[in-house]
Enzyme design. Structure first.
Site, mmCIF file in Angstrom:
data_model
loop_
_atom_site.group_PDB
_atom_site.id
_atom_site.type_symbol
_atom_site.label_atom_id
_atom_site.label_comp_id
_atom_site.label_asym_id
_atom_site.label_seq_id
_atom_site.Cartn_x
_atom_site.Cartn_y
_atom_site.Cartn_z
ATOM 1 N N GLU A 18 -9.621 -4.116 6.935
ATOM 2 C CA GLU A 18 -8.510 -5.013 6.594
ATOM 3 C C GLU A 18 -8.904 -6.382 7.126
ATOM 4 O O GLU A 18 -9.395 -6.497 8.261
ATOM 5 C CB GLU A 18 -7.203 -4.566 7.253
ATOM 6 C CG GLU A 18 -6.451 -3.514 6.486
ATOM 7 C CD GLU A 18 -5.729 -4.055 5.260
ATOM 8 O OE1 GLU A 18 -6.005 -5.174 4.801
ATOM 9 O OE2 GLU A 18 -4.876 -3.314 4.740
ATOM 10 N N HIS A 44 1.430 -7.835 -0.034
ATOM 11 C CA HIS A 44 0.671 -9.004 -0.475
ATOM 12 C C HIS A 44 1.524 -9.793 -1.458
ATOM 13 O O HIS A 44 2.036 -9.210 -2.417
ATOM 14 C CB HIS A 44 -0.616 -8.568 -1.187
ATOM 15 C CG HIS A 44 -1.489 -7.683 -0.364
ATOM 16 N ND1 HIS A 44 -1.348 -6.310 -0.346
ATOM 17 C CD2 HIS A 44 -2.505 -7.975 0.476
ATOM 18 C CE1 HIS A 44 -2.253 -5.795 0.470
ATOM 19 N NE2 HIS A 44 -2.967 -6.778 0.980
ATOM 20 N N CYS A 100 4.614 -3.819 4.903
ATOM 21 C CA CYS A 100 3.492 -4.756 4.759
ATOM 22 C C CYS A 100 3.253 -4.949 3.259
ATOM 23 O O CYS A 100 3.586 -4.074 2.461
ATOM 24 C CB CYS A 100 2.225 -4.191 5.381
ATOM 25 S SG CYS A 100 2.335 -3.858 7.139
ATOM 26 N N GLU A 116 9.291 -0.609 -1.165
ATOM 27 C CA GLU A 116 8.770 0.392 -0.232
ATOM 28 C C GLU A 116 9.859 1.247 0.405
ATOM 29 O O GLU A 116 9.689 2.459 0.537
ATOM 30 C CB GLU A 116 7.938 -0.272 0.868
ATOM 31 C CG GLU A 116 6.625 -0.813 0.364
ATOM 32 C CD GLU A 116 5.683 -1.250 1.466
ATOM 33 O OE1 GLU A 116 5.837 -0.787 2.622
ATOM 34 O OE2 GLU A 116 4.793 -2.068 1.177
ATOM 35 N N GLU A 122 -7.075 -10.094 6.898
ATOM 36 C CA GLU A 122 -5.925 -10.785 6.321
ATOM 37 C C GLU A 122 -5.425 -11.952 7.156
ATOM 38 O O GLU A 122 -5.412 -11.880 8.385
ATOM 39 C CB GLU A 122 -4.754 -9.796 6.157
ATOM 40 C CG GLU A 122 -5.055 -8.657 5.222
ATOM 41 C CD GLU A 122 -3.913 -7.664 5.088
ATOM 42 O OE1 GLU A 122 -3.881 -6.966 4.060
ATOM 43 O OE2 GLU A 122 -3.070 -7.583 5.998
ATOM 44 N N HIS A 142 -7.916 -12.282 2.721
ATOM 45 C CA HIS A 142 -6.880 -12.435 1.702
ATOM 46 C C HIS A 142 -5.511 -12.584 2.351
ATOM 47 O O HIS A 142 -5.343 -12.394 3.552
ATOM 48 C CB HIS A 142 -6.905 -11.272 0.707
ATOM 49 C CG HIS A 142 -6.706 -9.916 1.310
ATOM 50 N ND1 HIS A 142 -7.715 -9.213 1.919
ATOM 51 C CD2 HIS A 142 -5.603 -9.128 1.396
ATOM 52 C CE1 HIS A 142 -7.265 -8.056 2.353
ATOM 53 N NE2 HIS A 142 -5.969 -7.977 2.049
#
Length: 192
Positions: free
Chosen positions: A115, A70, A68, A88, A117, A33
């Site tokens: 993970e 998405h 970090c 964040e 990615e 992803h």
């Protein structure tokens, strides 16, 4: 955006194949992803390191790069970086610059959670005072970039697996580096 946070699923060529709720995407068979990492610097050139909240499903308590996240489906990557930096650590990200458009990694936690990615890497700056979200960030510290980089590269600094790989690829002086165009991003991340 909907109340449910979605991640963009990818094929090996970086093309979108669908979406999945973020809450269910990470497991022992995590699909590939789209994500991103950001290295946030203050006006003195220090890097913000964050310790991931202990409640996070992946790498809880691990020290890592600043932020970090998405991107939402169709969200420009630089906008996603700005959104997540604000969410964040509570500051505005300025001078958001793409440095590693094609970074990809896969890492497995001791409990088997994966993970997986395509994770373009950005640098940015801020002049603001931190206001971290405790649901995302356990702790923060500003560090000298050169010393941080040296410790990551020689293995003396404990850091998340993706951060270790990214630092090895980042230039010695990331704030002085020439940014890469959005056309170098995985196809699913290109909005122009």
């Amino acid at each position: 955006m909907s109340a449910e946070e979605l991640v963009v699923l990818l094929d090996e060529g970086g093309h979108a194949t669908g979406t999945m709720p973020k809450a269910t995407v990470h497991g022992t068979d995590t699909p590939l992803h789209l994500a991103f990492s950001c290295y946030l610097f203050d006006t003195g050139g220090r890097l913000l390191m964050t310790q991931r909240a202990l409640s996070k499903p992946t790498w809880p308590g691990a020290w890592t790069n600043s932020v970090c996240g998405h991107p939402a489906p169709g969200e420009p990557m630089a906008d996603a970086v700005r959104r997540r930096v604000l969410d964040e650590v509570g500051v505005r990200a300025e001078d958001v610059t793409l440095l590693l458009p094609a970074f990809r990694y896969r890492a497995v936690m001791p409990n088997g959670v994966v993970e997986n990615e395509m994770c373009p890497v950005f640098v940015a700056t801020t002049r603001d005072v931190l206001a971290p979200d405790p649901a995302e960030v356990e702790d923060t510290t500003w560090v000298d970039w050169a010393a941080f980089r040296a410790g990551v590269l020689d293995g003396s600094r404990t850091i998340s697996p993706w951060c270790r790989e990214q630092v090895a690829l980042l230039p010695e002086e990331p704030l002085a580096a020439t940014g890469r165009p959005d056309s170098a991003l995985p196809p699913a991340a290109r909005t122009a």
